[in-house]
Scaffold this active site. Structure first.
Site, PDB file in Angstrom:
ATOM      1  N   ARG A  44      -0.714  -4.449 -46.079  1.00  0.00           N
ATOM      2  CA  ARG A  44      -0.281  -3.172 -44.616  1.00  0.00           C
ATOM      3  C   ARG A  44      -0.269  -4.950 -43.622  1.00  0.00           C
ATOM      4  NH1 ARG A  44      -5.814  -1.034 -44.755  1.00  0.00           N
ATOM      5  NH2 ARG A  44      -6.666  -3.347 -45.224  1.00  0.00           N
ATOM      6  N   VAL A 127     -23.956  -6.670 -56.046  1.00  0.00           N
ATOM      7  CA  VAL A 127     -24.840  -5.273 -56.607  1.00  0.00           C
ATOM      8  C   VAL A 127     -26.065  -6.095 -54.585  1.00  0.00           C
ATOM      9  CG1 VAL A 127     -27.110  -4.765 -57.173  1.00  0.00           C
ATOM     10  CG2 VAL A 127     -24.926  -5.541 -58.411  1.00  0.00           C
ATOM     11  N   GLY A 129     -25.479  -4.869 -51.449  1.00  0.00           N
ATOM     12  CA  GLY A 129     -24.888  -5.336 -50.144  1.00  0.00           C
ATOM     13  C   GLY A 129     -25.487  -6.405 -49.956  1.00  0.00           C
ATOM     14  N   LYS A 200     -23.377  -1.227 -61.124  1.00  0.00           N
ATOM     15  CA  LYS A 200     -24.321  -1.529 -60.574  1.00  0.00           C
ATOM     16  C   LYS A 200     -25.613  -2.433 -61.416  1.00  0.00           C
ATOM     17  CE  LYS A 200     -23.332  -1.533 -55.804  1.00  0.00           C
ATOM     18  NZ  LYS A 200     -23.989  -0.408 -54.418  1.00  0.00           N
TER      19      LYS A 200
HETATM   20  N1  HSE Z   1     -20.366   2.282 -51.786  1.00  0.00           N
HETATM   21  C1  HSE Z   1     -21.160   1.530 -52.037  1.00  0.00           C
HETATM   22  C2  HSE Z   1     -22.922   1.888 -51.178  1.00  0.00           C
HETATM   23  C3  HSE Z   1     -21.129  -0.212 -51.134  1.00  0.00           C
HETATM   24  O1  HSE Z   1     -22.724   3.281 -50.895  1.00  0.00           O
HETATM   25  O2  HSE Z   1     -23.884   1.466 -52.438  1.00  0.00           O
HETATM   26  C4  HSE Z   1     -21.933  -1.500 -51.746  1.00  0.00           C
HETATM   27  O3  HSE Z   1     -22.013  -1.610 -52.509  1.00  0.00           O
END
Ligand code: HSE
Length: 397
Positions: A44, A127, A129, A200
């Site tokens: 972009r 995994v 976040g 995950k």
């Molecule tokens: N979409 C994912 C979640 C983001 O909601 O857990 C983080 O991996």
């Protein structure tokens, strides 16, 4: 000075840029050298960005720059991300990523490639976040034989279910809010169909058991089928519905599953709300250890990506490796046992339910026949649902 290139300037990529800039001073102290972003790859147009000079559309610019030692791949998906990651590793550049799809599908190959080229492939953000889970698995818990891992692995679905449970919100409204908050994947199917949680749990199982599980062989059920009546029936059993990823090792076999489950209230998993994730790891020396925190969102995920960049700068990464050895060790779900909440048409009588399942607990007979089984084989539940007027069934934890 360590120079970093960011591939993809979306939610996570811009978060990585922000964290590296905002926390530059502390990061420099911990890393032992300044860490600066020298390139950002995005197709972009960012010509209005205050640092537009950092942007490129050509990956070769990054590969050719010998000073770039770390690449943060936060594009996602398997197409460009896979190609760029392989090229980067082969060019002797370390790669850090939040891309669970790529790690779950090609992790073994990419880790091998990294090792062959004397660099690292790290994926803390893939995994949980912002929750430190990957690093503790291969360092702090490395002394253990892990037998089981389970928990809430997807922030978006946990946010949606929390809105349904606590505020009686419809699935669609809660999903829209989750997308606006930047939790959901671009294609919400990855979240709501359980695919993201599946990737995950596959990564956690790969790490724990040393063999790559094929995500597409893992039984995966999402939350699109969950409605407010399910929430109400769960409440009658003093439980809440959560999307649970689960894996366990049984001798040489590994079993994994993602599905909505009824979780008794008062437990740590039941109390994990909104975008938070909670993951329990069971090891033979440590016993149970639980990881809890923000499982999705720009800055929590960026926090994990940047921690990998710092780890590379510090240079004390432990070895991560698992084998790619086919799927024969993966055990089928049908031999597992569980207790189920069953929603059947009224023509499915209590006597019939008892004849098939033995003892049952009747939950509701208004409009439909809702009951809970004792622990029965998954195969029996699935077969009965095929042959009788059963609308749905949900596992109890
Ligand atoms: N979409 C994912 C979640 C983001 O909601 O857990 C983080 O991996």
């Amino acid at each position: 000075m360590a120079k970093v290139a960011i591939l993809g300037f979306g939610t996570v990529g811009s978060g990585v840029y922000e964290v590296l800039n905002e926390n530059a001073e502390g990061i420099e102290k911990r890393a032992g050298e300044p860490i600066t972003v020298s390139h950002i790859l995005d197709i972009r147009d960012f010509s209005n960005h205050p640092h537009s000079e950092l942007f490129t559309k050509d990956f070769e610019d990054i590969l050719a720059d010998k000073e770039v030692t770390v690449i943060a791949e936060v594009i996602g998906g398997k197409t460009f991300a896979f190609d760029y990651t392989k090229k980067a590793l082969m060019a002797g550049k370390n790669v850090v990523t939040s891309n669970k799809e790529l790690v779950a599908t090609h992790g073994a190959e990419l880790l091998k490639l990294a090792q062959e080229n004397g660099v690292k492939y790290l994926f803390e953000a893939s995994v949980g976040g912002g929750i430190p889970i990957i690093h503790p698995m291969y360092t702090c818990l490395a002394a253990n034989e892990i037998s089981e891992i389970f928990g809430i692995l997807n922030g978006t679905t946990n946010y949606i279910l929390t809105q349904m449970i606590q505020n009686g919100q419809s699935f669609d409204v809660a999903l829209k809010n989750a997308q606006e908050l930047g939790y959901a994947e671009a294609n919400p199917s990855a979240d709501v169909d359980g695919i993201d949680a599946c990737r995950k749990i596959a990564i956690l199982a790969d790490l724990a058991f040393g063999k790559q599980l094929s995500p597409d062989k893992i039984y995966t059920e999402g939350i699109t089928n969950i409605d407010l009546s399910d929430v109400k029936y769960a409440e009658k059993l003093d439980s809440v519905i959560k999307l649970i990823g689960y894996c366990k090792k049984d001798e040489d076999e590994v079993f994994a599953r993602v599905s909505p489950m009824l979780i008794p209230k008062g437990t740590a998993l039941a109390n994990t709300s909104d975008v938070f994730n909670a993951i329990l790891v069971r090891g033979n020396a440590i016993g149970d250890v639980m990881f809890y925190g923000r499982g999705a969102g720009k800055l929590p995920t960026a926090s994990a990506v940047v921690s990998d960049i710092i780890e590379i700068a510090v240079g004390n990464c432990a070895k991560i490796m698992w084998e790619n050895c086919g799927d024969d060790f993966m055990k089928d779900i049908s031999s597992e046992t569980a207790s189920f909440v069953v929603r059947a048409d009224k023509s499915f009588t209590e006597d019939k339910a008892k004849e098939i399942f033995g003892n049952i607990t009747v939950i509701d007979t208004d409009g439909e026949f809702v009951f809970a089984t004792n622990s029965v084989k998954e195969a029996l539940m699935a077969e009965t649902a095929k042959n009788y007027p059963i609308k749905k069934y949900i596992r109890r934890f």
